[in-house]
Design a protein around this motif. Sequence first.
Motif, PDB file in Angstrom:
ATOM      1  N   TRP A   1       0.844  -1.187   0.000  1.00  0.00           N
ATOM      2  CA  TRP A   1       0.000   0.000   0.000  1.00  0.00           C
ATOM      3  C   TRP A   1       0.885   1.245   0.000  1.00  0.00           C
ATOM      4  O   TRP A   1       1.127   1.859   1.047  1.00  0.00           O
ATOM      5  N   GLY A   2       1.356   1.609  -1.171  1.00  0.00           N
ATOM      6  CA  GLY A   2       2.205   2.782  -1.301  1.00  0.00           C
ATOM      7  C   GLY A   2       1.523   3.878  -2.083  1.00  0.00           C
ATOM      8  O   GLY A   2       0.462   3.689  -2.685  1.00  0.00           O
ATOM      9  N   SER A   3       2.139   5.066  -2.076  1.00  0.00           N
ATOM     10  CA  SER A   3       1.660   6.242  -2.812  1.00  0.00           C
ATOM     11  C   SER A   3       0.348   6.797  -2.282  1.00  0.00           C
ATOM     12  O   SER A   3      -0.272   7.642  -2.934  1.00  0.00           O
ATOM     13  N   SER A   4      -0.099   6.341  -1.115  1.00  0.00           N
ATOM     14  CA  SER A   4      -1.368   6.835  -0.570  1.00  0.00           C
ATOM     15  C   SER A   4      -1.245   8.257  -0.050  1.00  0.00           C
ATOM     16  O   SER A   4      -2.211   9.031  -0.107  1.00  0.00           O
ATOM     17  N   ILE A   5      -0.063   8.612   0.478  1.00  0.00           N
ATOM     18  CA  ILE A   5       0.127   9.969   0.985  1.00  0.00           C
ATOM     19  C   ILE A   5       0.006  10.968  -0.156  1.00  0.00           C
ATOM     20  O   ILE A   5      -0.740  11.960  -0.065  1.00  0.00           O
ATOM     21  N   ARG A   6       0.720  10.704  -1.236  1.00  0.00           N
ATOM     22  CA  ARG A   6       0.630  11.594  -2.386  1.00  0.00           C
ATOM     23  C   ARG A   6      -0.741  11.488  -3.052  1.00  0.00           C
ATOM     24  O   ARG A   6      -1.219  12.446  -3.671  1.00  0.00           O
ATOM     25  N   GLY A   7      -1.369  10.316  -2.930  1.00  0.00           N
ATOM     26  CA  GLY A   7      -2.715  10.178  -3.459  1.00  0.00           C
ATOM     27  C   GLY A   7      -3.692  11.118  -2.769  1.00  0.00           C
ATOM     28  O   GLY A   7      -4.551  11.737  -3.418  1.00  0.00           O
ATOM     29  N   LEU A   8      -3.560  11.263  -1.458  1.00  0.00           N
ATOM     30  CA  LEU A   8      -4.428  12.185  -0.722  1.00  0.00           C
ATOM     31  C   LEU A   8      -4.204  13.629  -1.145  1.00  0.00           C
ATOM     32  O   LEU A   8      -5.125  14.441  -1.118  1.00  0.00           O
ATOM     33  N   THR A   9      -2.975  13.952  -1.520  1.00  0.00           N
ATOM     34  CA  THR A   9      -2.687  15.315  -1.953  1.00  0.00           C
ATOM     35  C   THR A   9      -3.565  15.712  -3.132  1.00  0.00           C
ATOM     36  O   THR A   9      -4.047  16.851  -3.199  1.00  0.00           O
TER      37      THR A   9
END
Length: 434
Positions: A374-382
């Motif tokens: 589960w990666g890229s979720s932080i930037r996904g929220l952006t």
Amino acid sequence: MPGPTSRGVTPSGAGPVDAQDAPPGVRGTSERSTAHSPDWPPLTLRVALQAVVTVLPWWIGSRLVAGLALLAAEHGWTAPGMSGEPRYGVWDVGWFLHIAQYGYGFVDAETAYGAPAFMPLMPFVMRWGGVLTGSPLLAGGIAANVGALIGAAALYHLTRMGLVRGRPGSHLAGVFAAAFLLMSPFGLPLFLAYTEPLLLAVAVPAWIAARRQVWWLAGVLASVGVLARVTGVSVGFGIGVMWLIACWPRDGARGRAAVARWLRRLLSVQLLWVVLPLLTYLAWTVRLYQLTGRWDAVAYAQRTMWFREVVPPWEGLRNTVDAFDAPLGYIMKREFAATLVVVVLVVVLLWRRMWPESAFVGSACLVLLCSSLWGSSIRGLTVMFPFWMLVGGAAAWLAGRGRNGSGWVWMVLALLTLGLFWVELLIANGAFVV
């Protein structure tokens, strides 16, 4: 661009419009009230400039915070156990620089395998912008910061338009939405030559255009978003749901006649603009095949370079939890938390019956959950602007509760600003953050 009139006449006043047969862009009273299209006020150049002026202090403030972090890194500020030369050409930025210079063709094994995972817009901007500025990195940074300003201004306007069911938003909600986006740690990618600011700069205006049922503009902007970041496909999916809703008859008709009218509107020439983002992604897939010889170039890059592939969500959950003890376990814990926030966001959007936003965020969430990590979720929220719209609305509601509520909002915003300084300092020292 004026919205539908309230008396069933065309904007020019040429005469009445039949509510049953009018196309989705020109409707009478019975067609007016869709989930996302009350009579929006005109979007003029003056309104757009006012939005830019409104968010400009927050944009400048966030750039100052980032600049102070870079200055601190240059003077030896580091976090415990972290040191390195201050730099901003690492991680994804390094990939974009390499693609801008060499393209997607074979250069070495690592680049040939990994490059197709990245969409072409930022490398394109860095390559040709570098001709003008003398530095591809500078060109990417300028594009990212300008994109952040455009995206924040569009977010302000979209939040002022309202969330759903014709209930308008407020100036304060729009201001807080933009402020929390720019001044929180999630704003880190909006300072770097990353893809998120380019996507926001076109995706939010595309959403505004779709709400106003200017489908050609929504389709073109969303297609550019696809070339910025693959999340643009999810934006196009949400716009497609908005199209389905807009085409449905609003005069209370039921049965076969209503379905027949819906299909006639649905299959009009406007549909070509709505599906343009998907066609753009398919065209890029064909282009990657020409460059790499693989139809699955993106999946192959993810599997080969980052060991990520499509799996059931429960397997991705297990792998992510197991990675907590890995060298980058601290990142996986943050990504895990961000993924849970995205899941909660989908539930909230569904509960509020925000169907287009649910389609956008839900499809992006499904991609995150079905990854082996589960990666890229932080930037996904952006780039999930419905999240910031809800945050802005909640902050405005809390601030309206009196001095205590307003104090809590400003305290949270101040703490998030410190968090933005911290993550900027980390990445300036070469640490992996996003």
